[in-house]
Scaffold this motif. Structure first.
Motif, PDB file in Angstrom:
ATOM      1  N   ASP A 144     -10.834   5.857   0.000  1.00  0.00           N
ATOM      2  CA  ASP A 144      -9.908   5.008  -0.754  1.00  0.00           C
ATOM      3  C   ASP A 144     -10.101   3.560  -0.289  1.00  0.00           C
ATOM      4  O   ASP A 144      -9.908   3.253   0.899  1.00  0.00           O
ATOM      5  N   ASP A 145     -10.479   2.684  -1.233  1.00  0.00           N
ATOM      6  CA  ASP A 145     -10.873   1.331  -0.806  1.00  0.00           C
ATOM      7  C   ASP A 145      -9.702   0.490  -0.281  1.00  0.00           C
ATOM      8  O   ASP A 145      -9.915  -0.570   0.300  1.00  0.00           O
ATOM      9  N   ARG A 146      -8.464   0.990  -0.433  1.00  0.00           N
ATOM     10  CA  ARG A 146      -7.326   0.268   0.169  1.00  0.00           C
ATOM     11  C   ARG A 146      -7.424   0.258   1.693  1.00  0.00           C
ATOM     12  O   ARG A 146      -6.802  -0.559   2.361  1.00  0.00           O
ATOM     13  N   TYR A 147      -8.196   1.198   2.238  1.00  0.00           N
ATOM     14  CA  TYR A 147      -8.272   1.324   3.695  1.00  0.00           C
ATOM     15  C   TYR A 147      -9.549   0.727   4.282  1.00  0.00           C
ATOM     16  O   TYR A 147      -9.863   0.938   5.438  1.00  0.00           O
ATOM     17  N   CYS A 159      -4.367   5.310   7.224  1.00  0.00           N
ATOM     18  CA  CYS A 159      -4.482   6.385   6.216  1.00  0.00           C
ATOM     19  C   CYS A 159      -3.333   7.389   6.262  1.00  0.00           C
ATOM     20  O   CYS A 159      -3.309   8.323   5.459  1.00  0.00           O
TER      21      CYS A 159
END
Ligand SMILES: Cc1cc2nc3c(=O)[nH]c(=O)nc-3n(C[C@H](O)[C@H](O)[C@H](O)COP(=O)(O)O)c2cc1C
Length: 188
Positions: A144-147, A159
């Motif tokens: 997930d590119d938010r992380y 995460c």
């Protein structure tokens, strides 16, 4: 400190209550799997151990692929549900309102709500007793590119990963060290 000795058993902790997704015969399914881990770095290999009675056992045996979606605390209720209900009786993606996304290297769904998904291709199935071990190559890792931070580094501490220990689920706590920190020279 004296220890009492129990007979040999499966008490290893913490371990991930992984949410494994699979696809066969035009349907998608989810199964919670605690018997999983990494067994080789190069080539990257993992395993899951499944009882032959699981619907997912037959689906993965037929398709030869599965995805290990690592558990986040946000979806722990769904992870428990997918471990106590069979896809024979319920569409678990729909019941848990989880989002199926296509894997990139195999024909299999991933779980969008999981921060990290390991795409896996089965190489061997080994009967062990109660469970058969599905040894697999990890063909891709979806993050997930938010992380991912501005330097391209995975911020795994963000995460909200969950763990399973002796029948209970836990949210991972604070970071207390990192690989090799015990021998690292201190900066002056
Ligand atoms: C925390 C947890 C861990 C589990 N680990 C495993 C496992 O490693 N292997 C297995 O075969 N079943 C495991 N199960 C049980 C399956 O997830 C469960 O039987 C599930 O309903 C099977 O779904 P299916 O019939 O749709 O494949 C676990 C269940 C829970 C709640």
């Amino acid at each position: 400190m004296p220890k009492i000795t129990w007979k040999g058993g499966t008490l290893s902790a913490p371990i991930p209550p992984a949410l494994v997704s699979c696809r066969h015969g035009g349907r998608d399914n989810l199964i919670t799997v605690a018997w999983t881990g990494i067994v080789c770095s190069d080539p990257p290999k993992t395993y899951i151990s499944l009882r032959p009675s699981r619907l997912s056992y037959e689906m993965i045996k037929q398709s030869g692929v599965f995805v290990i979606n690592l558990p986040s605390s946000h979806i722990i209720r769904s992870i428990d549900f997918c471990g106590v209900r069979s896809g024979r009786d319920v569409d678990k993606f729909a019941a848990c309102r989880l989002t199926a996304e296509e894997a990139t290297t195999i024909d299999c769904p991933t779980v969008a709500e999981s921060p990290l998904s390991l795409e896996c291709r089965v190489t061997d199935i080994t009967p062990l007793g109660s469970h058969d071990m599905f040894l697999a190559d990890i063909t891709a890792v979806d993050v997930d590119d938010r992380y991912i931070d501005e330097n391209g580094k995975l911020r795994i501490e963000q995460c909200s990963l969950a763990a399973y220990a002796h029948g209970s689920y836990f949210a991972l706590g604070k970071k207390i060290g990192s690989f090799g920190y015990s021998v690292k020279k201190k900066r002056r």
